[in-house]
Design an enzyme around this catalytic site. Structure first.
Site, short mmCIF file in Angstrom:
data_model
loop_
_atom_site.label_atom_id
_atom_site.label_comp_id
_atom_site.label_asym_id
_atom_site.label_seq_id
_atom_site.Cartn_x
_atom_site.Cartn_y
_atom_site.Cartn_z
NE ARG A 107 -1.66 -2.08 2.99
CZ ARG A 107 -1.75 -3.35 2.62
NH1 ARG A 107 -2.73 -3.75 1.88
NH2 ARG A 107 -0.86 -4.23 3.00
CB THR A 108 3.36 2.57 2.35
OG1 THR A 108 2.55 2.17 3.45
CG2 THR A 108 3.96 3.92 2.65
CE LYS A 125 27.10 -3.53 -4.59
NZ LYS A 125 27.51 -2.54 -5.61
NE ARG A 161 7.19 0.94 5.05
CZ ARG A 161 5.97 0.43 5.00
NH1 ARG A 161 5.78 -0.83 4.68
NH2 ARG A 161 4.92 1.17 5.27
CG HIS A 170 3.64 4.38 8.62
ND1 HIS A 170 3.76 5.22 7.52
CD2 HIS A 170 3.24 3.17 8.13
CE1 HIS A 170 3.45 4.52 6.43
NE2 HIS A 170 3.13 3.29 6.78
C1 NCD Z 1 1.71 -0.74 8.32
C2 NCD Z 1 3.21 -0.56 8.44
O1 NCD Z 1 3.95 -0.87 7.50
O2 NCD Z 1 3.59 -0.07 9.49
N1 NCD Z 1 1.29 -0.98 7.00
C3 NCD Z 1 1.08 0.09 6.18
O3 NCD Z 1 1.96 0.89 5.94
N2 NCD Z 1 -0.16 0.27 5.69
C4 NCD Z 1 1.15 -1.70 9.29
C5 NCD Z 1 1.66 -3.10 9.31
O4 NCD Z 1 2.55 -3.49 8.55
O5 NCD Z 1 1.15 -3.86 10.15
#
Ligand code: NCD
Length: 301
Positions: A53-54, A82, A103, A131
């Site tokens: 999703r993100t 590396k 991320r 997040h």
């Molecule tokens: C979340 C995350 O990655 O923190 N997912 C997301 O970004 N929608 C929640 C999760 O992974 O449980």
């Protein structure tokens, strides 16, 4: 630099501004479907932890703003394997792109990236830290359903892995900017909300009938398997809370069940058709909200 690193950086006024801009973006999506606001700009999506999703909603957002995307979505192909350190990666990618969504698996990486980056960083999750862009789409979802947020009492109950769940850390922080929000934390003791995010609210270890019937929003989360030291440790909590039809039917008719997704066993699929199930709508809101965040960071709006 217009970074988005932590939910704590926003005040009430800025949150309202972002929400209004996200609504404008949603309007663009619902009419023409795209615009050329970010024409000639490049977003780099650096994802060193799994994501569907993100990453895809960030990429969609940039495409719908008329910009382009470069992506590093497989840690195994990255120079990170590396041994390249975040400051170096960020300085390099910051020389290619106009903005970076990132991320990583380590709490605090976003802050480090922010120190070294020549372009805006959007924190798309730093380990068990935060997040913030997710919590803005969560806020957007809550405000759309409950426009009275801030002026009338709203009960929000967080359920699941509140220790490692970074979306919870960010959303709690965001909600503290609004009056009249009553918060409950439901988690086993070992996975309760960290002190840093706790301000004396009610803590429970079970999803009681009272929690179910008094909440306007239940924000459920996945037990964050990847943060546990061993599989055995994780298995102790694996299916500790499950929202099924019977449980969700005890919620108010107007209440909503949110989840950042992915859900594993904590919400059964039969719940999806109930009016309280809001997680798919919530995920869809990621696109307009991230369009607004990209446009703000690039000073296009
Ligand atoms: C979340 C995350 O990655 O923190 N997912 C997301 O970004 N929608 C929640 C999760 O992974 O449980």
């Amino acid at each position: 630099m217009n970074h988005v690193l932590t939910a704590a950086q926003f005040d009430h006024q800025e949150l309202e501004e972002i929400m209004a801009q996200a609504a404008d973006m949603e309007n663009i999506l619902n009419t023409k479907g795209f615009c050329d606001m970010a024409h000639g700009k490049i977003l780099a999506a650096l994802f060193y932890e799994p994501s569907t999703r993100t990453r895809l909603s960030f990429e969609t957002a940039m495409h719908r703003l008329g910009g382009k995307v470069i992506s590093e979505a497989n840690i195994h192909f990255s120079s990170q394997t590396k041994g390249e350190v975040i400051p170096d990666t960020i300085r390099i990618v910051g020389g290619y792109a106009d903005i970076i969504a990132m991320r990583t698996a380590h709490k605090g990486d976003a802050e480090i990236a922010g120190k070294y980056s020549p372009v805006p960083i959007l924190n798309a999750g730093d380990g068990s830290g935060e997040h913030p862009t997710q919590s803005l789409l969560d806020l957007y979802t809550i405000k759309k359903k409950f426009p009275q947020l801030g002026s009338e009492k709203l009960v929000v109950s967080f359920v699941g892995d509140l220790k490692y769940g970074r979306t919870v850390h960010s959303l709690v922080t965001i909600l503290r900017n609004f009056e009249n929000v009553e918060i409950n934390f439901v988690a086993p003791d070992a996975l309760q909300i960290p002190d840093k995010y706790y301000q004396g609210e009610r803590k429970e270890s079970e999803i009681s009938a009272d929690i179910l019937s008094s909440s306007d929003v239940i924000y459920d989360t996945r037990i964050q398997k990847e943060r546990f030291k061993s599989v055995e440790e994780y298995q102790k909590f694996e299916s500790i809370y499950v929202f099924d039809k019977e449980k969700v039917s005890q919620m108010k008719a107007e209440a909503i069940l949110m989840h950042p997704l992915p859900r594993i066993t904590e919400i059964t699929m039969e719940v999806d058709d109930l009016p309280q199930a809001f997680y798919f709508k919530q995920a869809k809101n990621g696109v307009p909200v991230r369009m607004a965040l990209i446009a703000r960071a690039l000073k296009l709006i």
